[in-house]
Structure formats: C-alpha cells, structure tokens
Design a protein around this motif. Structure first.
Motif, PDB file in Angstrom:
ATOM      1  N   ASP A 109       0.837  -1.196   0.000  1.00 57.37           N
ATOM      2  CA  ASP A 109       0.000   0.000   0.000  1.00 57.37           C
ATOM      3  C   ASP A 109       0.873   1.247   0.000  1.00 57.37           C
ATOM      4  O   ASP A 109       1.852   1.345   0.754  1.00 57.37           O
ATOM      5  N   VAL A 110       0.525   2.202  -0.832  1.00 56.21           N
ATOM      6  CA  VAL A 110       1.248   3.473  -0.899  1.00 56.21           C
ATOM      7  C   VAL A 110       0.371   4.614  -0.400  1.00 56.21           C
ATOM      8  O   VAL A 110       0.807   5.444   0.392  1.00 56.21           O
ATOM      9  N   ALA A 111      -0.865   4.655  -0.864  1.00 53.82           N
ATOM     10  CA  ALA A 111      -1.792   5.720  -0.454  1.00 53.82           C
ATOM     11  C   ALA A 111      -3.214   5.271  -0.721  1.00 53.82           C
ATOM     12  O   ALA A 111      -3.457   4.352  -1.519  1.00 53.82           O
ATOM     13  N   GLU A 120     -25.275  17.142  -1.796  1.00 53.19           N
ATOM     14  CA  GLU A 120     -24.697  17.630  -3.042  1.00 53.19           C
ATOM     15  C   GLU A 120     -23.190  17.788  -2.972  1.00 53.19           C
ATOM     16  O   GLU A 120     -22.556  18.194  -3.955  1.00 53.19           O
ATOM     17  N   ASP A 121     -22.600  17.490  -1.840  1.00 53.93           N
ATOM     18  CA  ASP A 121     -21.164  17.700  -1.643  1.00 53.93           C
ATOM     19  C   ASP A 121     -20.383  16.399  -1.746  1.00 53.93           C
ATOM     20  O   ASP A 121     -20.825  15.350  -1.281  1.00 53.93           O
ATOM     21  N   THR A 122     -19.196  16.477  -2.351  1.00 58.04           N
ATOM     22  CA  THR A 122     -18.275  15.351  -2.430  1.00 58.04           C
ATOM     23  C   THR A 122     -16.962  15.755  -1.788  1.00 58.04           C
ATOM     24  O   THR A 122     -16.396  16.791  -2.119  1.00 58.04           O
ATOM     25  N   GLN A 123     -16.487  14.929  -0.868  1.00 56.54           N
ATOM     26  CA  GLN A 123     -15.228  15.202  -0.184  1.00 56.54           C
ATOM     27  C   GLN A 123     -14.198  14.150  -0.569  1.00 56.54           C
ATOM     28  O   GLN A 123     -14.497  12.970  -0.673  1.00 56.54           O
ATOM     29  N   VAL A 124     -12.957  14.598  -0.777  1.00 50.89           N
ATOM     30  CA  VAL A 124     -11.839  13.716  -1.100  1.00 50.89           C
ATOM     31  C   VAL A 124     -10.766  13.843  -0.029  1.00 50.89           C
ATOM     32  O   VAL A 124     -10.370  14.962   0.328  1.00 50.89           O
ATOM     33  N   ILE A 125     -10.297  12.714   0.491  1.00 49.38           N
ATOM     34  CA  ILE A 125      -9.192  12.696   1.450  1.00 49.38           C
ATOM     35  C   ILE A 125      -8.152  11.698   0.953  1.00 49.38           C
ATOM     36  O   ILE A 125      -8.458  10.527   0.721  1.00 49.38           O
ATOM     37  N   ILE A 126      -6.933  12.165   0.756  1.00 51.78           N
ATOM     38  CA  ILE A 126      -5.824  11.309   0.337  1.00 51.78           C
ATOM     39  C   ILE A 126      -4.945  11.049   1.550  1.00 51.78           C
ATOM     40  O   ILE A 126      -4.510  11.984   2.226  1.00 51.78           O
ATOM     41  N   THR A 127      -4.683   9.790   1.832  1.00 56.92           N
ATOM     42  CA  THR A 127      -3.910   9.401   3.009  1.00 56.92           C
ATOM     43  C   THR A 127      -2.667   8.636   2.579  1.00 56.92           C
ATOM     44  O   THR A 127      -2.761   7.614   1.898  1.00 56.92           O
ATOM     45  N   GLY A 128      -1.506   9.121   2.966  1.00 54.92           N
ATOM     46  CA  GLY A 128      -0.278   8.392   2.709  1.00 54.92           C
ATOM     47  C   GLY A 128      -0.156   7.222   3.660  1.00 54.92           C
ATOM     48  O   GLY A 128      -0.484   7.333   4.849  1.00 54.92           O
ATOM     49  N   ASP A 129       0.276   6.073   3.168  1.00 53.24           N
ATOM     50  CA  ASP A 129       0.450   4.918   4.042  1.00 53.24           C
ATOM     51  C   ASP A 129       1.421   5.275   5.158  1.00 53.24           C
ATOM     52  O   ASP A 129       2.491   5.849   4.919  1.00 53.24           O
ATOM     53  N   TYR A 133       4.859   7.269   4.718  1.00 56.31           N
ATOM     54  CA  TYR A 133       4.760   8.712   4.935  1.00 56.31           C
ATOM     55  C   TYR A 133       4.689   9.119   6.403  1.00 56.31           C
ATOM     56  O   TYR A 133       4.713  10.303   6.718  1.00 56.31           O
ATOM     57  N   GLY A 134       4.601   8.160   7.301  1.00 63.76           N
ATOM     58  CA  GLY A 134       4.381   8.484   8.699  1.00 63.76           C
ATOM     59  C   GLY A 134       2.895   8.567   8.985  1.00 63.76           C
ATOM     60  O   GLY A 134       2.077   8.722   8.062  1.00 63.76           O
ATOM     61  N   LYS A 229      12.474  -0.426   8.329  1.00 64.79           N
ATOM     62  CA  LYS A 229      12.506   0.710   7.402  1.00 64.79           C
ATOM     63  C   LYS A 229      11.264   1.581   7.501  1.00 64.79           C
ATOM     64  O   LYS A 229      10.963   2.354   6.592  1.00 64.79           O
ATOM     65  N   SER A 230      10.537   1.480   8.613  1.00 67.13           N
ATOM     66  CA  SER A 230       9.340   2.303   8.787  1.00 67.13           C
ATOM     67  C   SER A 230       9.726   3.777   8.840  1.00 67.13           C
ATOM     68  O   SER A 230      10.890   4.129   9.049  1.00 67.13           O
ATOM     69  N   PHE A 231       8.750   4.651   8.656  1.00 65.69           N
ATOM     70  CA  PHE A 231       9.034   6.090   8.670  1.00 65.69           C
ATOM     71  C   PHE A 231       9.692   6.509   9.982  1.00 65.69           C
ATOM     72  O   PHE A 231      10.658   7.279   9.986  1.00 65.69           O
ATOM     73  N   ALA A 232       9.174   5.985  11.095  1.00 71.85           N
ATOM     74  CA  ALA A 232       9.728   6.363  12.404  1.00 71.85           C
ATOM     75  C   ALA A 232      11.187   5.946  12.531  1.00 71.85           C
ATOM     76  O   ALA A 232      12.010   6.657  13.119  1.00 71.85           O
TER      77      ALA A 232
END
Length: 295
Positions: A109-111, A120-129, A133-134, A229-232
């Motif tokens: 998984d990357v994002a 009538e509203d559409t919301q988009v949320i992009i989440t980095g893995d 990405y942390g 190799k995790s972000f942390a």
C-alpha cells in the motif's frame, strides 16, 4: 617586476580564485534526504486524480512514462514500480487504494483516496500509508474545477475498478524507467501539480467506514519484510512527511538567505514600469474557483 613582486601577485591571484570557487560551490542546493516518502508526491497524485475521467484513466496517468508522476522503487530493482489501483465501495463511500507492484503476489500500500458524497457535496481525502509517509499524513484537495471523475463515480457509467495488471503483466503503454535523484524528481513532478487547486493538510480525518473498506484490499508485503525501514525508524524525531517538507524548506530558505547576503552589494531597486509595459495576468491564481465541490 622583481621576483618578490611576482610571487606576491601570484599569491593574490590564487586567493581570488579560491574565494570564487568557494562561492560557486556554496550556492549549489542539493537534496538533503533520500527518504522514500519523497518519491511520490501526493499533491501531484491529487492533481492527476482530479483530471482523470475514471479510475482506469487515473491508473494510466499514474504510470505514464512521459509524465513520470512516481519515482518509487521499493523493491530496489532499478526500475520505478508499477502502481496498481483498486477500489471498494459501500453506499456513498468509495475507497481507492494505490499499491506498488513489487514481485509475484507481492504488493505494498502506498496511499488511499476516500471519496464520500453527502447530499450535493463530495469530499476527497488522500492518506499516505503510515509506513511510507508516517502516521496521519493527509491531504484534502479543494479543486478549482469539479473533477470529471466525480461524474463517473455518481453517474450511470460507473463500474467498480480492480486493476487487471500484476507483476510481469503490464499495459502496453507502460515502460519502466530508472528512478531519478529526489531533487530532479521534485523539479519534474512540481509541473504536474495543479496550481488552481488547494491542498489542505490540517484538520483532516478518515472515517471508520473508509478504514474498514480499505482493509479488504490492503497489502503490506514490503512492510512485513522490512520492519526496520518504517518512517519512524528512517526519520527519528519526525512525525510524518510534512515534517520533512518543513525541514527541507527551512534549509532551502537559510541557504538562499546566506547566498543573498553574501552576493548582494547594494539594495535591490525595482525597475520603473511604464503604463504601456504593464499588463495584468489573465491567469492569476485568484481566478480559480476554490472551496468545496458543491454541484
């Protein structure tokens, strides 16, 4: 000119050349980090998503060898990974998962992109893995123009999309390319970020339904093989990629400030503009329509 005078003159010339060489080298700004999170810009992903007509088109744009939106080579085979796109949906929530294809039956998984409609509203949320990405690295884009893909999600032509491509079997247009150094990738991908959009990183939160849906297609094979190799582990003391961005921007600004102070010998004076030479820009950023997605 006697020997002593020639000797002193030579020393002066060498000193001047040395000073000029130092100034030349110190004005060069290079990438300070090769963190893997720098190899896929999620603002560029948001821009590409907003320009796509459907998810098949979105996957094509992500992997286009001409635009080179991605620079990810997680399996370190010397080629940028193919990014496949998977979708799951329930009621008015669609969850789009982007995964690197690493080997036979191995994906990471990357994002994810959550698309939710309320009235009538559409919301988009992009989440980095979080591994790459942390934790809590979110982007909520506000599009200057309503994305055509919205009409596909909520229209009669909608069909769920599950990428048919896998390791060793890719679409004809895809020709893997070698990854670039991060600063070269950044210069390239910056041109693909739509300046008429806004990209909000604050006060964003995924709902539990989207998280539950995403689990059904999630793959974290690279993470399982490389827990160290995790972000942390890669970035001690930083929360997520946003801290890297802020840190790199601060270093860049300090370097520019030092160079400006060293090379400036007189105050900057703006050139005089005549009435005939000044024309307002017809494409100012303020002309774009910002805000939500009401239609």
């Amino acid at each position: 000119m006697n020997f002593k005078e020639r000797f002193l003159a030579s020393i002066c010339v060498l000193f001047i050349i040395s000073i000029q060489a130092q100034e030349t080298t110190t004005t060069t700004v290079s990438a300070t980090s090769t963190d893997i999170s720098l190899n896929l810009d999620l603002e560029a992903v948001a821009s590409v998503f907003g320009e796509s007509k459907d998810l098949e088109d979105f996957e094509t744009r992500l992997n286009n060898p001409e635009s080179k939106i991605s620079n990810l080579d997680l399996n370190e085979d010397g080629n940028v990974d193919y990014l496949r796109v998977l979708e799951v949906s329930e009621d008015h929530t669609h969850v789009v998962t982007i995964q690197s294809v690493l080997a036979e039956n191995e994906y990471q998984d990357v994002a994810t992109i959550d698309v939710e409609k309320s009235g009538e509203d559409t919301q988009v949320i992009i989440t980095g893995d979080a591994y790459i990405y942390g934790p809590n690295y979110f982007i909520s884009p506000y599009f200057g123009i309503t994305p055509p893909i919205f009409g596909w999600f909520w229209g009669p032509m909608y069909n769920p999309w599950m990428s048919p491509w896998y390791w060793g079997f890719y679409p004809p247009y895809f020709s893997p390319w070698r990854p670039f150094p991060p600063h070269i990738y950044h210069n390239n991908v910056h041109g693909h970020i739509n300046a008429h959009n806004r990209y909000n990183h604050d006060h964003v939160k995924r709902n539990h339904n989207a998280k539950r849906l995403q689990k059904s297609v999630s793959h974290k094979d690279f993470q399982k093989k490389n827990p160290g190799k995790s972000f942390a582990k890669r970035n001690a003391g930083m929360t997520n990629k946003r801290d890297i961005n802020l840190n790199n921007n601060a270093k860049f600004n300090r370097t520019n400030s030092k160079n400006f102070n060293r090379t400036s010998t007189r105050p900057f004076t703006s050139p005089t503009r005549t009435r005939s030479s000044f024309r307002p820009s017809s494409m100012s950023r303020s002309s774009g329509r910002f805000g939500g997605f009401r239609r």
